[in-house]
Design a protein around this motif. Sequence first.
Motif, PDB file in Angstrom:
ATOM      1  N   LEU A   1      37.254  38.982  38.828  1.00 20.66           N
ATOM      2  CA  LEU A   1      37.752  39.352  37.487  1.00 20.66           C
ATOM      3  C   LEU A   1      39.168  39.575  37.929  1.00 20.66           C
ATOM      4  O   LEU A   1      40.169  39.083  36.692  1.00 20.66           O
ATOM      5  CB  LEU A   1      37.022  40.477  37.182  1.00 20.66           C
ATOM      6  N   ILE A   2      39.829  40.328  38.757  1.00 16.49           N
ATOM      7  CA  ILE A   2      41.234  40.821  38.883  1.00 16.49           C
ATOM      8  C   ILE A   2      42.133  39.373  38.840  1.00 16.49           C
ATOM      9  O   ILE A   2      42.939  39.144  38.429  1.00 16.49           O
ATOM     10  CB  ILE A   2      41.416  41.447  40.232  1.00 16.49           C
TER      11      ILE A   2
ATOM     12  N   MET B   1      44.151  35.851  25.542  1.00 17.23           N
ATOM     13  CA  MET B   1      43.351  35.952  26.707  1.00 17.23           C
ATOM     14  C   MET B   1      41.962  35.965  26.539  1.00 17.23           C
ATOM     15  O   MET B   1      41.284  35.813  27.425  1.00 17.23           O
ATOM     16  CB  MET B   1      43.855  37.281  27.386  1.00 17.23           C
TER      17      MET B   1
ATOM     18  N   GLY C   1      41.158  36.240  38.120  1.00 15.06           N
ATOM     19  CA  GLY C   1      41.048  35.442  37.027  1.00 15.06           C
ATOM     20  C   GLY C   1      41.961  36.046  36.004  1.00 15.06           C
ATOM     21  O   GLY C   1      42.710  35.124  35.255  1.00 15.06           O
ATOM     22  N   THR C   2      42.052  37.146  35.664  1.00 17.69           N
ATOM     23  CA  THR C   2      42.970  38.126  34.551  1.00 17.69           C
ATOM     24  C   THR C   2      44.351  37.631  35.093  1.00 17.69           C
ATOM     25  O   THR C   2      45.140  37.231  33.987  1.00 17.69           O
ATOM     26  CB  THR C   2      42.708  39.452  34.604  1.00 17.69           C
ATOM     27  N   LEU C   3      44.679  38.097  36.269  1.00 17.36           N
ATOM     28  CA  LEU C   3      46.174  37.693  36.624  1.00 17.36           C
ATOM     29  C   LEU C   3      46.516  36.363  36.347  1.00 17.36           C
ATOM     30  O   LEU C   3      47.651  35.886  35.971  1.00 17.36           O
ATOM     31  CB  LEU C   3      46.469  38.167  38.200  1.00 17.36           C
TER      32      LEU C   3
ATOM     33  N   VAL D   1      45.195  33.897  34.246  1.00 20.22           N
ATOM     34  CA  VAL D   1      45.279  33.693  32.807  1.00 20.22           C
ATOM     35  C   VAL D   1      46.559  34.324  32.182  1.00 20.22           C
ATOM     36  O   VAL D   1      47.487  33.748  31.617  1.00 20.22           O
ATOM     37  CB  VAL D   1      43.979  34.253  32.084  1.00 20.22           C
ATOM     38  N   LEU D   2      46.657  35.687  32.519  1.00 19.46           N
ATOM     39  CA  LEU D   2      48.140  36.125  32.137  1.00 19.46           C
ATOM     40  C   LEU D   2      49.376  35.550  32.564  1.00 19.46           C
ATOM     41  O   LEU D   2      50.289  35.159  31.644  1.00 19.46           O
ATOM     42  CB  LEU D   2      48.305  37.801  32.549  1.00 19.46           C
TER      43      LEU D   2
ATOM     44  N   GLU E   1      39.256  33.873  28.660  1.00 22.35           N
ATOM     45  CA  GLU E   1      38.808  34.490  29.813  1.00 22.35           C
ATOM     46  C   GLU E   1      37.368  34.820  29.564  1.00 22.35           C
ATOM     47  O   GLU E   1      36.599  34.893  30.467  1.00 22.35           O
ATOM     48  CB  GLU E   1      39.763  35.365  30.199  1.00 22.35           C
TER      49      GLU E   1
ATOM     50  N   ALA F   1      47.589  39.229  24.530  1.00 25.29           N
ATOM     51  CA  ALA F   1      46.205  39.740  24.773  1.00 25.29           C
ATOM     52  C   ALA F   1      45.045  39.017  23.882  1.00 25.29           C
ATOM     53  O   ALA F   1      43.992  38.317  23.971  1.00 25.29           O
ATOM     54  CB  ALA F   1      46.068  41.141  24.185  1.00 25.29           C
TER      55      ALA F   1
ATOM     56  N   ALA G   1      50.025  42.929  40.071  1.00 20.18           N
ATOM     57  CA  ALA G   1      49.868  43.114  38.694  1.00 20.18           C
ATOM     58  C   ALA G   1      51.095  43.751  38.250  1.00 20.18           C
ATOM     59  O   ALA G   1      51.639  43.580  36.909  1.00 20.18           O
ATOM     60  CB  ALA G   1      48.725  44.016  38.417  1.00 20.18           C
TER      61      ALA G   1
ATOM     62  N   ALA H   1      34.383  36.037  32.384  1.00 22.47           N
ATOM     63  CA  ALA H   1      34.262  37.444  32.599  1.00 22.47           C
ATOM     64  C   ALA H   1      32.862  37.729  32.538  1.00 22.47           C
ATOM     65  O   ALA H   1      32.235  38.525  33.184  1.00 22.47           O
ATOM     66  CB  ALA H   1      34.957  38.175  31.515  1.00 22.47           C
TER      67      ALA H   1
END
Lengths: 232, 221
Positions: free
Chosen positions: B113-114, B72, B116-118, B120-121, B75, B69, B51, B79
């Motif tokens: 979740l971690i 995002m 997926g978020t990484l 997408v970002l 997502e 943001a 991250a 989520a």
Amino acid sequence: MHVPEGFLDVPTSLATGAIAAAGVGLALRGARRELDDRTAPMAGLVATFVFAAQMINFPVGAGTSGHLLGGALAAVLVGPWSAVLCISVVLLVQALFMADGGITALGTNVTLMALVGAGIGWLVFAGLRRVLPRSTPSIVAAAAVAGFVSVLAAATTFTALFSLGGTLPVDPAKVLVAMVGWHTLIALGEAAITGLVVASVIGVRPDLVYGAAPVLQARELEIRLPDSQVVR
Amino acid sequence: MGAGHGHRLHFHAHSPIHRAPAHLKIVALVVFMLVVVATPRQAYAVFAVEAAALVGVVLLSRVPAPYLAKRMVIEVPFAVFAVLVPFVAYGPRIDVLGVSVSEPGLLAAGALLIKGTLGVLASLTLAATTEPQDVLRGLERLRMPDLIVQIMGFMIRYLDVVTAELARMMVAMRSRGCEPRSPQHWPTLARAMGSLFIRSYERGERVHLAMLSRGYDGRLP
């Protein structure tokens, strides 16, 4: 529903990636037969159409919504190989530019929605077309059933992949029930919209519907005279 | 057509990340995501490093955080799904805030979740710092089949044209008292989509003829 990052483990993702690459390679050859040197611009515009069609959400229930997958629809409209190519490019653009569907899950998404979605959709459509009477209503019915089956086939294939390389401690049987139950509703919407869209295109430009070509060849020119006499 | 040729996800700026060759950025994105996905679910220190590396790249690229943001939100459905996992997963149950959830399910959902978020970002950062044309050239250098790159090029070029056409159709339908989302009006929606297909297909034919008249022989210069 695009499979996101981290849903399936690395070996499964790489394996589906290899399957997707092989399938797209075959589709590249096949699409040249369906569209000849028009392939690039035509497939590009059809891919854009599929992308736009996927933007339309329909309510599934419980406040959530599903969207068209479009595999069977594209296969009936432009032929199976071009459809695989178009859906794959849509998924590639969505993953690279819109973060919709994971980068490592791209192979999985192409396998599910392009190869299984459009492929099974086309097989079901072609099989039904052979069995049903040669008429435009049967093309529409076959397209609707193909849309229904393609969604359920994609959902079932996803469950199979999940039981092989899923990263969540959830019982695959539970996933199967949830996926199939949920996607039956989405599949009903997909079937209705696929059938209706194919019917509307057949009504206006039947020559553009790849899957309807064998039916249309049987038509002959009719000239209707004012005194209701028909000259053939 | 006077429509913009860029895509809405690109953020114009001048930074080392913007200037980096596109094919390197694509390879970096794929390698980074493979590493993230391969990270064991409880290796939080590794996730923190990943991250931090990603946030470092975002800071270096000078793409404002609110800009990323906002994008995002793609997502969110995923989520919501991740939040449901602990309730349906198997394994020993523990109590969180008085609700019984599966412990391995909770850990797996957290990791999902971690990751997926990484993901997408990271994808949004590539899109924000690289012009679509450069992404295409990068894919070409990475030996992506020429036909795929060409199809992608046409798709990106006409994306805004076709989606704007769809949006106008939807406005026209709504202004006539028709709600496209409701199954009751699906026949009307399907006719609109049918004509969108015909328009797209015919546009493709016109584009092809225009290209032929300018000497197109199956390859783009």
